[in-house]
Structures are given as structure tokens and as C-alpha cells.
Design a protein around this motif. Structure first.
Motif, PDB file in Angstrom:
ATOM      1  N   ILE A   2      23.877  38.563  54.895  1.00  0.00           N
ATOM      2  CA  ILE A   2      24.815  39.426  55.620  1.00  0.00           C
ATOM      3  C   ILE A   2      26.133  38.711  55.873  1.00  0.00           C
ATOM      4  N   LEU A   3      26.054  37.443  56.293  1.00  0.00           N
ATOM      5  CA  LEU A   3      27.275  36.679  56.563  1.00  0.00           C
ATOM      6  C   LEU A   3      28.099  36.484  55.293  1.00  0.00           C
ATOM      7  N   SER A   4      27.439  36.169  54.188  1.00  0.00           N
ATOM      8  CA  SER A   4      28.166  35.971  52.928  1.00  0.00           C
ATOM      9  C   SER A   4      28.784  37.281  52.443  1.00  0.00           C
ATOM     10  N   LEU A   5      28.079  38.396  52.653  1.00  0.00           N
ATOM     11  CA  LEU A   5      28.621  39.698  52.276  1.00  0.00           C
ATOM     12  C   LEU A   5      29.862  40.030  53.101  1.00  0.00           C
ATOM     13  N   LEU A   6      29.802  39.733  54.389  1.00  0.00           N
ATOM     14  CA  LEU A   6      30.959  39.968  55.250  1.00  0.00           C
ATOM     15  C   LEU A   6      32.139  39.105  54.832  1.00  0.00           C
ATOM     16  N   LEU A   7      31.859  37.847  54.497  1.00  0.00           N
ATOM     17  CA  LEU A   7      32.926  36.946  54.051  1.00  0.00           C
ATOM     18  C   LEU A   7      33.545  37.439  52.752  1.00  0.00           C
ATOM     19  N   PHE A   8      32.695  37.821  51.813  1.00  0.00           N
ATOM     20  CA  PHE A   8      33.197  38.328  50.529  1.00  0.00           C
ATOM     21  C   PHE A   8      34.033  39.587  50.743  1.00  0.00           C
ATOM     22  N   SER A   9      33.551  40.504  51.569  1.00  0.00           N
ATOM     23  CA  SER A   9      34.273  41.756  51.838  1.00  0.00           C
ATOM     24  C   SER A   9      35.619  41.486  52.485  1.00  0.00           C
ATOM     25  N   LEU A  10      35.657  40.528  53.414  1.00  0.00           N
ATOM     26  CA  LEU A  10      36.906  40.186  54.085  1.00  0.00           C
ATOM     27  C   LEU A  10      37.935  39.656  53.089  1.00  0.00           C
ATOM     28  N   ILE A  11      37.499  38.761  52.209  1.00  0.00           N
ATOM     29  CA  ILE A  11      38.414  38.200  51.208  1.00  0.00           C
ATOM     30  C   ILE A  11      38.833  39.279  50.211  1.00  0.00           C
ATOM     31  N   TYR A  12      37.890  40.134  49.842  1.00  0.00           N
ATOM     32  CA  TYR A  12      38.163  41.198  48.866  1.00  0.00           C
ATOM     33  C   TYR A  12      39.240  42.145  49.384  1.00  0.00           C
ATOM     34  N   VAL A  13      39.115  42.545  50.637  1.00  0.00           N
ATOM     35  CA  VAL A  13      40.102  43.436  51.249  1.00  0.00           C
ATOM     36  C   VAL A  13      41.433  42.713  51.434  1.00  0.00           C
ATOM     37  N   THR A  14      41.363  41.450  51.834  1.00  0.00           N
ATOM     38  CA  THR A  14      42.584  40.672  52.030  1.00  0.00           C
ATOM     39  C   THR A  14      43.377  40.562  50.740  1.00  0.00           C
ATOM     40  N   LEU A  15      42.678  40.338  49.626  1.00  0.00           N
ATOM     41  CA  LEU A  15      43.345  40.233  48.333  1.00  0.00           C
ATOM     42  C   LEU A  15      44.049  41.528  47.969  1.00  0.00           C
ATOM     43  N   PHE A  16      43.456  42.652  48.326  1.00  0.00           N
ATOM     44  CA  PHE A  16      44.066  43.946  48.015  1.00  0.00           C
ATOM     45  C   PHE A  16      45.400  44.108  48.745  1.00  0.00           C
ATOM     46  N   TYR A  17      45.454  43.638  49.978  1.00  0.00           N
ATOM     47  CA  TYR A  17      46.642  43.841  50.802  1.00  0.00           C
ATOM     48  C   TYR A  17      47.609  42.663  50.767  1.00  0.00           C
ATOM     49  N   THR A  18      47.214  41.560  50.150  1.00  0.00           N
ATOM     50  CA  THR A  18      48.084  40.399  50.165  1.00  0.00           C
ATOM     51  C   THR A  18      49.244  40.585  49.207  1.00  0.00           C
ATOM     52  N   ASN A  19      50.257  39.720  49.348  1.00  0.00           N
ATOM     53  CA  ASN A  19      51.376  39.791  48.407  1.00  0.00           C
ATOM     54  C   ASN A  19      50.921  39.254  47.058  1.00  0.00           C
ATOM     55  N   ARG A  20      51.736  39.430  46.080  1.00  0.00           N
ATOM     56  CA  ARG A  20      51.346  39.076  44.715  1.00  0.00           C
ATOM     57  C   ARG A  20      51.743  37.660  44.333  1.00  0.00           C
ATOM     58  N   SER A  21      51.960  36.791  45.294  1.00  0.00           N
ATOM     59  CA  SER A  21      52.321  35.410  44.970  1.00  0.00           C
ATOM     60  C   SER A  21      51.166  34.738  44.237  1.00  0.00           C
ATOM     61  N   PHE A  22      51.514  33.834  43.342  1.00  0.00           N
ATOM     62  CA  PHE A  22      50.504  33.183  42.519  1.00  0.00           C
ATOM     63  C   PHE A  22      49.499  32.416  43.365  1.00  0.00           C
TER      64      PHE A  22
END
Length: 327
Positions: free
Chosen positions: A207-227
Motif C-alpha cells: 500500500i505504501l509503495s502504491l501511494l508513493l508511485f501514485s504520488l510521483i505519477y501525478v506529480t510528473l503529470f503536473y510538473t514542468n517539462r524541464s529535463f
């Protein structure tokens, strides 16, 4: 009770990853648009699935070495040379297929195709990476015995830097590479990790790893496109996802399932991955363009059929140079 990270389990995982990769490439080839979020999901299927393949590869060769039987001594011939020979055959196949179906022979791509960089082989960068990983792994364990894992990490890091510096490819070439290092690490330290997961409770860690993955996944969607931001987040995700698959393997051991379809897909995963480009070329080329609807219907069955037909040839090519060590 079955082994949690068994061959049967990893075959099913590879089969599932094959479906993600095919979905990703068909979506990409048809230039489909389902809206920002769905598009993002389909785009991410590619590098995430590849990360899992790299992880299983690193884990598999490390465990095989630990089992002995002359595996390490015969590795350059049995794994490196046999894989490269197969890749050379694929370069020739794609070279002539491109010339026939697109009326162009990519002479300029031949040098980098045979070495490393842009390649005429559809998704050929995957095999290029695997060959580089194999050489890196063998070299590290041969000459840096006490620090082999660190050597693997440093050489892969230098390779990533070279990919960036020489503009070899987009993020696809190197975003997933550290998953191979993690696979080697798990192969080396599996008893420690398995004990840790069991002691802490795999349900909670899952559950913790799924939450971590989901958090990073969503963050990547909203983050800027810097390399730096994209590369860093993708790298973390491609490490967390294989870790999740290891954790889920404990649930698999408890509630054992045996999916024959995924196992078969996993068995032919290499053929599927490297031959899909030929089928895409057959469906759309300089002579005809298959409509989107028929393309979706015909692509996957066509890839599977070609993979099953060519599988014995692949086995023969690789077997022709392999040397079974004497016990």
C-alpha cells in the motif's frame, strides 16, 4: 508453497508488460487523442514496462550466476554474443523491409545500428541496452568482485550521461536503465529484502509503495517539462514499479494464480518486442495505409502470429553460438 518471485510469476509479469508495450506503440503509431490524462497513461506504458523487463533481466542473470554451473564463465558467449548475433539478423531484416515497404534503404543508420545509437530496428534500442547491460554486468563482476554492484551502477550512470551528451535518443533510452541495477541488487540481496518485506508485512508495504508511485505519477503529470524534473521523476518511478512487483509477488505466493495466456506472452516477449515494427510496417507503408479500426484489430494478432512463427529461428540463432558448460 511456491517461490514468490518464481519463473512462472516473472513470465506472467513479462506477459502483462508486453500488453502495455503493444498498447503504447499502437496508441503512438495511430496518433490517438483521448484527452490529457489518458494520453499520459498510454505514453507512460512504454518506459514503465521496459523498466520491469530490465529489472527481471538484471535479477535473472545475477541469480543464475549464484547458482554456478559455469554460467559466468560462458556468459560472454552464451548471452552477449548470442544476443548480438540475433540483433545483427534483425538489423538485416529491418534494413530490407524498410527498403521494400518504404522504398528507402537506410544506409546512414547502419553504423550506429550495429554499434549503439539510432538504429534501423524497430525498438532496437531495447536490445542495444540489454547488450550493454550484459557487458557491464560481466565486466563488473569479472574485474570488480568486491565492488561489482557499485561498478554496475557507475558504468550505467556513465552510459546515461553519454546518451544525453550525444543525443542518442529521447528519455526512452535511459529513463529505465537504473531498474537493471535494482534487479542486480535484488539478485544479490534477495534474502535480506524478502526478510524485510515479510517482517514488516507485505500488505502494508504494498500500500505504501502504491501511494508513493501514485504520488510521483501525478506529480510528473503536473510538473514542468524541464529535463532534470522529468528524468528524475521517471527514474524514481522505474525503480518503485519493479519494487512493487516484488512486493506483489508475496501476495501471488499466498493466493497462487496461473494465467496461461500471460505466461505464453511472457515466453515470446522478446520476439513480440523486436518484431512488432515489422507488422506495423506491413499495415502501413508506402503502398497502402490500413484504416485505424483495422489497424487495431490486426496489429496484435499479427504480431503474436509472427512471433510464434519466428520463435524457433530465434532459438536456433542463439543456440548456434551457445556453449553448454560441462558439469
Amino acid at each position: 508453497m511456491t517461490d514468490n518471485f518464481s519463473k512462472g510469476y516473472t513470465l506472467q509479469v513479462k506477459g502483462a508488460m508486453v500488453l502495455l508495450i503493444l498498447s503504447h506503440h499502437i496508441y503512438q503509431n495511430l496518433c490517438l487523442d483521448f484527452g490529457p490524462w489518458i494520453n499520459y497513461i498510454f505514453r507512460s506504458f512504454g518506459y514503465l514496462a521496459v523498466a520491469v523487463f530490465f529489472f527481471i533481466s538484471g535479477y535473472g542473470i545475477t541469480c543464475s550466476m549464484r547458482n554456478g554451473g559455469g554460467y559466468f564463465e560462458s556468459f560472454p558467449r552464451n548471452r552477449v554474443l548470442s544476443t548480438y548475433l540475433l540483433y545483427v539478423v534483425l538489423v538485416g531484416l529491418y534494413f530490407f523491409a524498410t527498403g521494400i515497404f518504404w522504398n528507402r534503404f537506410e544506409w546512414s543508420l547502419l553504423p550506429s545500428s550495429f554499434l549503439v545509437g539510432k538504429t534501423i530496428v524497430g525498438a532496437g534500442w531495447f536490445i542495444q541496452n540489454i547488450i550493454i547491460f550484459y557487458i557491464t554486468w560481466w565486466f563488473s563482476y569479472k574485474y570488480f568482485c568486491k565492488h561489482s554492484l557499485l561498478a554496475v551502477f557507475l558504468i550505467i550512470s556513465m552510459y546515461n550521461i553519454a546518451c544525453i551528451a550525444f543525443d542518442m535518443s529521447t528519455h526512452w533510452r535511459y529513463a529505465s536503465n537504473y531498474a537493471f541495477v535494482c534487479g542486480v541488487l535484488y539478485g544479490e540481496k534477495r534474502p535480506f529484502f524478502d526478510t524485510f518485506i515479510s517482517a514488516r508485512g507485505y500488505n502494508k508495504i504494498a500500500i505504501l509503495s502504491l501511494l508513493l508511485f501514485s504520488l510521483i505519477y501525478v506529480t510528473l503529470f503536473y510538473t514542468n517539462r524541464s529535463f532534470i524534473a522529468v528524468f528524475s521523476l521517471k527514474t524514481v518511478m522505474t525503480i518503485v514499479l519493479p519494487a512493487m512487483i516484488v512486493i506483489v509477488s508475496f501476495l501471488y505466493k499466498v493466493a497462487y494464480t496461473d494465467n496461461a495466456i500471460l505466461k505464453h506472452l511472457g515466453k515470446y516477449s522478446l520476439e513480440i518486442y523486436v518484431l512488432q515494427g515489422i507488422v506495423y510496417m506491413l499495415l502501413r507503408n508506402n503502398f497502402w495505409t490500413t484504416p485505424d479500426f483495422l489497424y487495431v484489430i490486426l496489429a496484435i494478432p499479427g504480431i503474436l502470429f509472427l512471433s510464434y512463427v519466428v520463435h524457433p529461428l530465434f532459438m536456433y540463432i542463439q543456440g548456434s553460438v551457445r556453449n553448454t558448460p560441462k558439469r
